[in-house]
Motif scaffolding. Structure first.
Motif, PDB file in Angstrom:
ATOM      1  N   PHE A   9       0.842  -1.198   0.000  1.00  0.00           N
ATOM      2  CA  PHE A   9       0.000   0.000   0.000  1.00  0.00           C
ATOM      3  C   PHE A   9       0.874   1.243   0.000  1.00  0.00           C
ATOM      4  N   SER A  10       0.468   2.194  -0.817  1.00  0.00           N
ATOM      5  CA  SER A  10       1.130   3.483  -0.787  1.00  0.00           C
ATOM      6  C   SER A  10       0.070   4.517  -0.433  1.00  0.00           C
ATOM      7  N   ALA A  11       0.290   5.253   0.637  1.00  0.00           N
ATOM      8  CA  ALA A  11      -0.658   6.276   1.060  1.00  0.00           C
ATOM      9  C   ALA A  11      -0.189   7.626   0.537  1.00  0.00           C
ATOM     10  N   TYR A  12      -1.118   8.448   0.105  1.00  0.00           N
ATOM     11  CA  TYR A  12      -0.766   9.803  -0.341  1.00  0.00           C
ATOM     12  C   TYR A  12      -1.993  10.685  -0.182  1.00  0.00           C
ATOM     13  N   MET A  13      -1.796  12.002  -0.258  1.00  0.00           N
ATOM     14  CA  MET A  13      -2.931  12.915  -0.129  1.00  0.00           C
ATOM     15  C   MET A  13      -3.848  12.761  -1.338  1.00  0.00           C
ATOM     16  N   TRP A  14      -5.035  12.251  -1.308  1.00  0.00           N
ATOM     17  CA  TRP A  14      -5.726  11.686  -0.191  1.00  0.00           C
ATOM     18  C   TRP A  14      -6.341  10.385  -0.646  1.00  0.00           C
ATOM     19  N   ASN A  15      -5.481   9.411  -0.781  1.00  0.00           N
ATOM     20  CA  ASN A  15      -5.930   8.116  -1.274  1.00  0.00           C
ATOM     21  C   ASN A  15      -4.911   7.044  -0.905  1.00  0.00           C
ATOM     22  N   PHE A  16      -5.284   5.817  -1.197  1.00  0.00           N
ATOM     23  CA  PHE A  16      -4.350   4.701  -1.065  1.00  0.00           C
ATOM     24  C   PHE A  16      -4.230   4.024  -2.426  1.00  0.00           C
ATOM     25  N   GLN A  17      -3.041   3.537  -2.722  1.00  0.00           N
ATOM     26  CA  GLN A  17      -2.848   2.705  -3.912  1.00  0.00           C
ATOM     27  C   GLN A  17      -2.380   1.340  -3.435  1.00  0.00           C
ATOM     28  N   PRO A  18      -3.030   0.231  -3.750  1.00  0.00           N
ATOM     29  CA  PRO A  18      -4.327   0.139  -4.411  1.00  0.00           C
ATOM     30  C   PRO A  18      -5.424   0.628  -3.473  1.00  0.00           C
ATOM     31  N   ASN A  19      -6.627   0.884  -4.004  1.00  0.00           N
ATOM     32  CA  ASN A  19      -7.691   1.333  -3.099  1.00  0.00           C
ATOM     33  C   ASN A  19      -8.946   0.464  -3.139  1.00  0.00           C
ATOM     34  N   HIS A  20      -8.880  -0.648  -3.860  1.00  0.00           N
ATOM     35  CA  HIS A  20     -10.006  -1.594  -3.839  1.00  0.00           C
ATOM     36  C   HIS A  20      -9.456  -3.003  -4.041  1.00  0.00           C
ATOM     37  N   ILE A  21      -9.677  -3.860  -3.041  1.00  0.00           N
ATOM     38  CA  ILE A  21      -9.167  -5.231  -3.132  1.00  0.00           C
ATOM     39  C   ILE A  21     -10.324  -6.193  -2.893  1.00  0.00           C
ATOM     40  N   GLU A  22     -10.360  -7.243  -3.689  1.00  0.00           N
ATOM     41  CA  GLU A  22     -11.341  -8.315  -3.451  1.00  0.00           C
ATOM     42  C   GLU A  22     -10.576  -9.566  -3.074  1.00  0.00           C
ATOM     43  N   LEU A  23     -11.012 -10.228  -2.002  1.00  0.00           N
ATOM     44  CA  LEU A  23     -10.324 -11.424  -1.524  1.00  0.00           C
ATOM     45  C   LEU A  23     -11.323 -12.543  -1.288  1.00  0.00           C
ATOM     46  N   PRO A  24     -10.933 -13.803  -1.563  1.00  0.00           N
ATOM     47  CA  PRO A  24     -11.792 -14.918  -1.160  1.00  0.00           C
ATOM     48  C   PRO A  24     -11.737 -15.061   0.371  1.00  0.00           C
ATOM     49  N   THR A  25     -12.837 -15.463   0.965  1.00  0.00           N
ATOM     50  CA  THR A  25     -12.883 -15.656   2.417  1.00  0.00           C
ATOM     51  C   THR A  25     -11.782 -16.622   2.858  1.00  0.00           C
ATOM     52  N   GLY A  26     -11.133 -16.288   3.968  1.00  0.00           N
ATOM     53  CA  GLY A  26     -10.062 -17.144   4.479  1.00  0.00           C
ATOM     54  C   GLY A  26      -8.684 -16.724   4.003  1.00  0.00           C
ATOM     55  N   ASP A  38     -17.288 -14.923  -0.331  1.00  0.00           N
ATOM     56  CA  ASP A  38     -17.317 -16.388  -0.332  1.00  0.00           C
ATOM     57  C   ASP A  38     -17.243 -16.963  -1.745  1.00  0.00           C
ATOM     58  N   ASN A  39     -17.863 -16.255  -2.699  1.00  0.00           N
ATOM     59  CA  ASN A  39     -18.087 -16.870  -4.013  1.00  0.00           C
ATOM     60  C   ASN A  39     -17.025 -16.544  -5.053  1.00  0.00           C
ATOM     61  N   ILE A  40     -15.827 -16.128  -4.624  1.00  0.00           N
ATOM     62  CA  ILE A  40     -14.773 -15.911  -5.609  1.00  0.00           C
ATOM     63  C   ILE A  40     -13.593 -16.821  -5.295  1.00  0.00           C
ATOM     64  N   GLN A  41     -12.827 -17.152  -6.314  1.00  0.00           N
ATOM     65  CA  GLN A  41     -11.712 -18.081  -6.142  1.00  0.00           C
ATOM     66  C   GLN A  41     -10.374 -17.373  -5.966  1.00  0.00           C
ATOM     67  N   THR A  42     -10.217 -16.261  -6.680  1.00  0.00           N
ATOM     68  CA  THR A  42      -8.934 -15.562  -6.568  1.00  0.00           C
ATOM     69  C   THR A  42      -9.174 -14.082  -6.316  1.00  0.00           C
ATOM     70  N   ALA A  43      -8.138 -13.428  -5.851  1.00  0.00           N
ATOM     71  CA  ALA A  43      -8.257 -12.020  -5.460  1.00  0.00           C
ATOM     72  C   ALA A  43      -7.928 -11.105  -6.627  1.00  0.00           C
ATOM     73  N   LYS A  44      -8.382  -9.858  -6.521  1.00  0.00           N
ATOM     74  CA  LYS A  44      -7.899  -8.848  -7.461  1.00  0.00           C
ATOM     75  C   LYS A  44      -7.830  -7.496  -6.767  1.00  0.00           C
ATOM     76  N   ALA A  45      -6.982  -6.638  -7.329  1.00  0.00           N
ATOM     77  CA  ALA A  45      -6.792  -5.313  -6.731  1.00  0.00           C
ATOM     78  C   ALA A  45      -6.931  -4.251  -7.806  1.00  0.00           C
ATOM     79  N   ALA A  46      -7.543  -3.135  -7.462  1.00  0.00           N
ATOM     80  CA  ALA A  46      -7.701  -2.030  -8.415  1.00  0.00           C
ATOM     81  C   ALA A  46      -7.151  -0.751  -7.804  1.00  0.00           C
ATOM     82  N   GLY A  47      -6.851   0.197  -8.689  1.00  0.00           N
ATOM     83  CA  GLY A  47      -6.368   1.489  -8.219  1.00  0.00           C
ATOM     84  C   GLY A  47      -4.855   1.561  -8.149  1.00  0.00           C
ATOM     85  N   LEU A  48      -4.185   0.595  -8.793  1.00  0.00           N
ATOM     86  CA  LEU A  48      -2.721   0.653  -8.847  1.00  0.00           C
ATOM     87  C   LEU A  48      -2.298   1.597  -9.968  1.00  0.00           C
TER      88      LEU A  48
END
Ligand code: CUA
Length: 273
Positions: A65-82, A150-160
């Motif tokens: 994660f990189s924080a800057y005025m005024w956001n984070f990169q990435p700023n949206h992550i989807e992860l499978p449970t667990g 629960d219903n996804i198999q792999t993760a993804k990240a946006a906002g990089l």
């Protein structure tokens, strides 16, 4: 001779001493039995300081994660449970906070320093990330989201930054970038320009490149200038010469770019619309 310490004081000493031992016992219990620790700092490392998202396996991910005025990169992550997320965090400008709601993760994003923490998301849900350190006028907007599903198999990240670059590489009319513009884009990425200038209009440390070419820009001295080739060239060579209003002097380094390289970068900036 009578005892110089009254009995009541001895009792207070004994009570205080027992209290100390009890609290030290709790710290030991938290550290060794529950595995709760103070977030670690790791030595600064260029690779870990670049915003990134890495898949190690279906349930093991690493995020920078990189924080800057005024956001984070990435700023949206989807992860499978667990999933377990190994977090590295730094800041591009000032000190920011980093708190993931409903978890124990509470870190500081300090420029030039890497904070590290691991967290496992065992329940699905939306986990908001907040900046909890006052960092300027839009501090209250500074947030990101981790969605655990629960219903996804792999993760993804946006906002990089590379997402935005990929979008910018295809200009609005679908035409492909010229060779010069492609070289310029590569240079801008390699030389670190993208750490401070976005291509999607987001305000980072410096002005966004989106639509900047031939724009009328107000300067800190109150005058207005057209962002043409000459102004871009001057700003790359001598960043503090004419600073756009709302931005600060002294933040942009003079980069070791040749005249030819500067022209290539400008060719690319022209295409960021
Ligand atoms: Cu970043 Cu408040």
């Amino acid at each position: 001779m009578s005892d110089p310490i009254p009995r009541i004081e001895k009792k207070i000493f004994a009570f205080a001493f027992a209290g100390c031992l009890f609290l030290m016992g709790l710290i030991a219990y938290a550290a060794f039995k529950l595995g709760i620790g103070v977030p670690g700092c790791v030595p600064s490392n260029d690779a870990l300081m670049k915003p990134d998202f890495i898949t190690h396996s279906d349930r093991q991910y690493e995020v920078h994660f990189s924080a800057y005025m005024w956001n984070f990169q990435p700023n949206h992550i989807e992860l499978p449970t667990g999933s377990t997320l190994d977090i590295y965090l730094t800041s591009k400008d000032v000190v920011h906070g980093f708190y993931i709601k409903n978890t124990n993760v509470n870190l500081m994003a300090v420029p030039g320093v890497l904070a590290n923490e691991k967290v496992t998301f065992s329940k699905p849900g939306t986990y908001e990330i907040f900046c909890h350190e006052y960092c300027g006028s839009a501090h209250h907007n500074m947030m990101a989201v981790i969605e655990v599903k629960d219903n996804i198999q792999t993760a993804k990240a946006a906002g990089l930054p590379q997402d935005a670059l990929a979008t910018a590489a295809n200009s609005a009319d679908g035409s492909v970038l010229s060779e010069a513009a492609q070289k310029g884009m590569k240079l801008a990425t390699e030389k670190g320009c993208m750490a401070c200038h976005s291509v999607d209009g987001t305000r980072v440390v410096g002005p966004s490149f989106k639509g900047i070419y031939m724009k009328q820009e107000a300067l800190t001295d109150g005058s207005t200038i057209t962002v043409d080739d000459a102004y871009l060239k001057e700003s790359i060579k001598d960043p503090d010469a004419k600073v756009a209003q709302g931005y600060n002097k002294g933040l942009m380094p003079k980069l070791p770019l040749s005249e030819e390289e500067i022209n290539l970068v400008i060719e690319w900036i022209k295409t960021v619309k």
